[in-house]
Write a protein that holds these residues in place. Structure first.
Motif, PDB file in Angstrom:
ATOM      1  N   PHE A   1      16.025   4.667  -9.343  1.00  0.00           N
ATOM      2  CA  PHE A   1      15.553   4.102 -10.608  1.00  0.00           C
ATOM      3  C   PHE A   1      14.858   2.751 -10.391  1.00  0.00           C
ATOM      4  O   PHE A   1      13.895   2.427 -11.100  1.00  0.00           O
ATOM      5  N   ALA A   2      15.331   1.985  -9.419  1.00  0.00           N
ATOM      6  CA  ALA A   2      14.691   0.692  -9.130  1.00  0.00           C
ATOM      7  C   ALA A   2      13.274   0.899  -8.589  1.00  0.00           C
ATOM      8  O   ALA A   2      12.327   0.222  -9.028  1.00  0.00           O
ATOM      9  N   PHE A   3      13.119   1.849  -7.655  1.00  0.00           N
ATOM     10  CA  PHE A   3      11.789   2.138  -7.118  1.00  0.00           C
ATOM     11  C   PHE A   3      10.890   2.740  -8.190  1.00  0.00           C
ATOM     12  O   PHE A   3       9.682   2.469  -8.232  1.00  0.00           O
ATOM     13  N   SER A   4      11.467   3.566  -9.058  1.00  0.00           N
ATOM     14  CA  SER A   4      10.687   4.146 -10.148  1.00  0.00           C
ATOM     15  C   SER A   4      10.136   3.057 -11.063  1.00  0.00           C
ATOM     16  O   SER A   4       8.969   3.101 -11.473  1.00  0.00           O
ATOM     17  N   ALA A   5      10.973   2.061 -11.375  1.00  0.00           N
ATOM     18  CA  ALA A   5      10.527   0.945 -12.215  1.00  0.00           C
ATOM     19  C   ALA A   5       9.446   0.132 -11.510  1.00  0.00           C
ATOM     20  O   ALA A   5       8.460  -0.299 -12.135  1.00  0.00           O
ATOM     21  N   LEU A   6       9.611  -0.093 -10.200  1.00  0.00           N
ATOM     22  CA  LEU A   6       8.616  -0.846  -9.432  1.00  0.00           C
ATOM     23  C   LEU A   6       7.283  -0.111  -9.401  1.00  0.00           C
ATOM     24  O   LEU A   6       6.228  -0.709  -9.654  1.00  0.00           O
ATOM     25  N   PHE A   7       7.316   1.198  -9.104  1.00  0.00           N
ATOM     26  CA  PHE A   7       6.086   1.976  -9.036  1.00  0.00           C
ATOM     27  C   PHE A   7       5.406   2.079 -10.408  1.00  0.00           C
ATOM     28  O   PHE A   7       4.180   2.094 -10.491  1.00  0.00           O
ATOM     29  N   TYR A   8       6.202   2.133 -11.464  1.00  0.00           N
ATOM     30  CA  TYR A   8       5.627   2.180 -12.807  1.00  0.00           C
ATOM     31  C   TYR A   8       4.908   0.862 -13.123  1.00  0.00           C
ATOM     32  O   TYR A   8       3.832   0.865 -13.747  1.00  0.00           O
ATOM     33  N   HIS A   9       5.511  -0.244 -12.693  1.00  0.00           N
ATOM     34  CA  HIS A   9       4.869  -1.556 -12.885  1.00  0.00           C
ATOM     35  C   HIS A   9       3.538  -1.607 -12.139  1.00  0.00           C
ATOM     36  O   HIS A   9       2.523  -2.080 -12.689  1.00  0.00           O
ATOM     37  N   LEU A  10       3.515  -1.108 -10.897  1.00  0.00           N
ATOM     38  CA  LEU A  10       2.278  -1.088 -10.126  1.00  0.00           C
ATOM     39  C   LEU A  10       1.241  -0.155 -10.754  1.00  0.00           C
ATOM     40  O   LEU A  10       0.037  -0.444 -10.751  1.00  0.00           O
TER      41      LEU A  10
ATOM     42  N   ARG B   1     -11.543   5.573  -5.884  1.00  0.00           N
ATOM     43  CA  ARG B   1     -10.441   5.061  -5.073  1.00  0.00           C
ATOM     44  C   ARG B   1      -9.384   4.396  -5.937  1.00  0.00           C
ATOM     45  O   ARG B   1      -8.176   4.546  -5.701  1.00  0.00           O
ATOM     46  N   HIS B   2      -9.815   3.650  -6.941  1.00  0.00           N
ATOM     47  CA  HIS B   2      -8.863   3.016  -7.854  1.00  0.00           C
ATOM     48  C   HIS B   2      -8.104   4.052  -8.676  1.00  0.00           C
ATOM     49  O   HIS B   2      -6.894   3.918  -8.900  1.00  0.00           O
ATOM     50  N   GLU B   3      -8.807   5.090  -9.121  1.00  0.00           N
ATOM     51  CA  GLU B   3      -8.149   6.163  -9.870  1.00  0.00           C
ATOM     52  C   GLU B   3      -7.128   6.891  -9.001  1.00  0.00           C
ATOM     53  O   GLU B   3      -6.033   7.228  -9.467  1.00  0.00           O
ATOM     54  N   SER B   4      -7.473   7.125  -7.740  1.00  0.00           N
ATOM     55  CA  SER B   4      -6.538   7.775  -6.816  1.00  0.00           C
ATOM     56  C   SER B   4      -5.302   6.919  -6.582  1.00  0.00           C
ATOM     57  O   SER B   4      -4.183   7.428  -6.489  1.00  0.00           O
ATOM     58  N   SER B   5      -5.514   5.604  -6.493  1.00  0.00           N
ATOM     59  CA  SER B   5      -4.390   4.692  -6.321  1.00  0.00           C
ATOM     60  C   SER B   5      -3.463   4.737  -7.524  1.00  0.00           C
ATOM     61  O   SER B   5      -2.232   4.754  -7.397  1.00  0.00           O
ATOM     62  N   ALA B   6      -4.051   4.778  -8.731  1.00  0.00           N
ATOM     63  CA  ALA B   6      -3.236   4.856  -9.950  1.00  0.00           C
ATOM     64  C   ALA B   6      -2.446   6.162  -9.995  1.00  0.00           C
ATOM     65  O   ALA B   6      -1.264   6.179 -10.368  1.00  0.00           O
ATOM     66  N   LYS B   7      -3.081   7.267  -9.598  1.00  0.00           N
ATOM     67  CA  LYS B   7      -2.388   8.557  -9.569  1.00  0.00           C
ATOM     68  C   LYS B   7      -1.240   8.540  -8.566  1.00  0.00           C
ATOM     69  O   LYS B   7      -0.184   9.141  -8.804  1.00  0.00           O
ATOM     70  N   MET B   8      -1.442   7.862  -7.441  1.00  0.00           N
ATOM     71  CA  MET B   8      -0.386   7.772  -6.437  1.00  0.00           C
ATOM     72  C   MET B   8       0.832   7.038  -6.993  1.00  0.00           C
ATOM     73  O   MET B   8       1.970   7.507  -6.864  1.00  0.00           O
ATOM     74  N   TRP B   9       0.600   5.862  -7.642  1.00  0.00           N
ATOM     75  CA  TRP B   9       1.730   5.113  -8.211  1.00  0.00           C
ATOM     76  C   TRP B   9       2.410   5.902  -9.314  1.00  0.00           C
ATOM     77  O   TRP B   9       3.637   5.880  -9.438  1.00  0.00           O
ATOM     78  N   LYS B  10       1.631   6.640 -10.099  1.00  0.00           N
ATOM     79  CA  LYS B  10       2.212   7.460 -11.166  1.00  0.00           C
ATOM     80  C   LYS B  10       3.065   8.576 -10.581  1.00  0.00           C
ATOM     81  O   LYS B  10       4.176   8.850 -11.057  1.00  0.00           O
ATOM     82  N   GLY B  11       2.565   9.219  -9.521  1.00  0.00           N
ATOM     83  CA  GLY B  11       3.325  10.288  -8.881  1.00  0.00           C
ATOM     84  C   GLY B  11       4.627   9.793  -8.272  1.00  0.00           C
ATOM     85  O   GLY B  11       5.672  10.446  -8.379  1.00  0.00           O
ATOM     86  N   LEU B  12       4.572   8.612  -7.635  1.00  0.00           N
ATOM     87  CA  LEU B  12       5.786   8.041  -7.053  1.00  0.00           C
ATOM     88  C   LEU B  12       6.787   7.640  -8.138  1.00  0.00           C
ATOM     89  O   LEU B  12       8.001   7.751  -7.945  1.00  0.00           O
ATOM     90  N   THR B  13       6.265   7.179  -9.280  1.00  0.00           N
ATOM     91  CA  THR B  13       7.143   6.842 -10.411  1.00  0.00           C
ATOM     92  C   THR B  13       7.916   8.071 -10.875  1.00  0.00           C
ATOM     93  O   THR B  13       9.137   8.033 -11.059  1.00  0.00           O
TER      94      THR B  13
END
Length: 272
Positions: A18-27, A233-245
């Motif tokens: 849950f801590a990593f999920s919150a961090l990735f959501y913030h990113l 590239r920015h869109e891919s980065s956002a998708k990555m953080w969303k997926g990790l969340t």
């Protein structure tokens, strides 16, 4: 703990997930906000349309825009020192030596980098349309070395190992120093590649357009790619953080659900 026999590892796993999920959501939220701000920046190319827009603008100035075009040197480009028929407009050459020093206290050799020499060269250049020439409509890039962004491309990197003779070994044993290798690298902003610049554009003399650092404090950025790829590239980065969340959230929820099921299942078994 006897009523709810949950393993400490499960508790750590749930909390960490849950801590990593919150961090990735913030990113993810930060990246989405950055993308929205980037989409608000007007995009232009070095053409007559940009000239018309500048002529109609107050003080013939656009405070912060993106300009996409091909790199072309205003005069003679810089030739690579290591690669034949390779030309650029910004050049960075780094040469350094790798040595080993004898540490008498620990009785071991330690590695060190010495005699680092860095050379930076630049020539005036402009952005033109594909198929265009410097005599056509162009945007001159002002003070590119002051811009941020990783816009230099590696064109050469080599490590030459030092050769040792018998006399060298004797001298090194006495001095406690010995050369290991010589590393050389070269990076260029290549002529003919696509560049997108973010900054202020001004019109001088009714024809000469200049891309320069903005006066309102925003970043002057040069990106060695087209605007579409830059945004992708920015869109891919956002998708990555969303997926990790989502992944960390699902993992934490699954661990928590499993722990609750195991705890209450054991209580039901005891009652039974």
């Amino acid at each position: 703990m006897s009523d709810f026999p949950v393993s400490p590892l499960v508790v750590i796993g749930v909390g960490s997930s849950f801590a990593f999920s919150a961090l990735f959501y913030h990113l993810y939220k930060e990246k989405k906000e950055e993308i929205l701000k980037l989409k608000e920046i007007p995009l232009f190319r070095p053409d007559k349309h940009l000239v018309k827009v500048l002529k109609a603008s107050p003080h013939k100035r656009l405070q912060y825009v993106a300009v996409e075009g091909l790199i072309q040197a205003d005069g003679e480009p810089l030739a690579s020192q290591f690669v034949p028929r390779c030309f650029g407009v910004i050049q960075k050459i780094v040469v350094q030596e790798h040595w080993k020093m004898w540490n008498s206290l620990s009785g071991t050799w330690s590695s060190r980098k010495l005699n680092k020499k860095e050379t930076n060269n630049a020539v005036p250049f402009s952005l033109v349309q594909p198929g265009g020439h410097i005599n056509d409509t162009f945007v001159r890039v002002v003070n590119p070395l002051a811009a941020s962004g990783c816009y230099l491309e590696w064109v050469h990197h080599r490590v030459r190992q030092a050769e040792e003779g018998l006399l060298d070994v004797v001298v090194q044993g006495l001095s406690g120093e010995k050369p290991v290798a010589r590393e050389e690298s070269e990076r260029l902003l290549l002529v003919g590649t696509t560049l997108t610049g973010f900054g202020e554009v001004v019109l001088e003399g009714g024809r000469v357009m200049r891309l320069q650092g903005p006066q309102d404090g925003r970043r002057y950025i040069l990106v060695p790619t087209d605007y579409r790829s830059f945004m992708a590239r920015h869109e891919s980065s956002a998708k990555m953080w969303k997926g990790l969340t989502v992944l960390c959230g699902v993992t934490g929820s699954s661990l928590l659900a499993g722990a609750i099921y195991a705890a209450f299942g054991k209580r039901d078994d005891r009652r039974g």
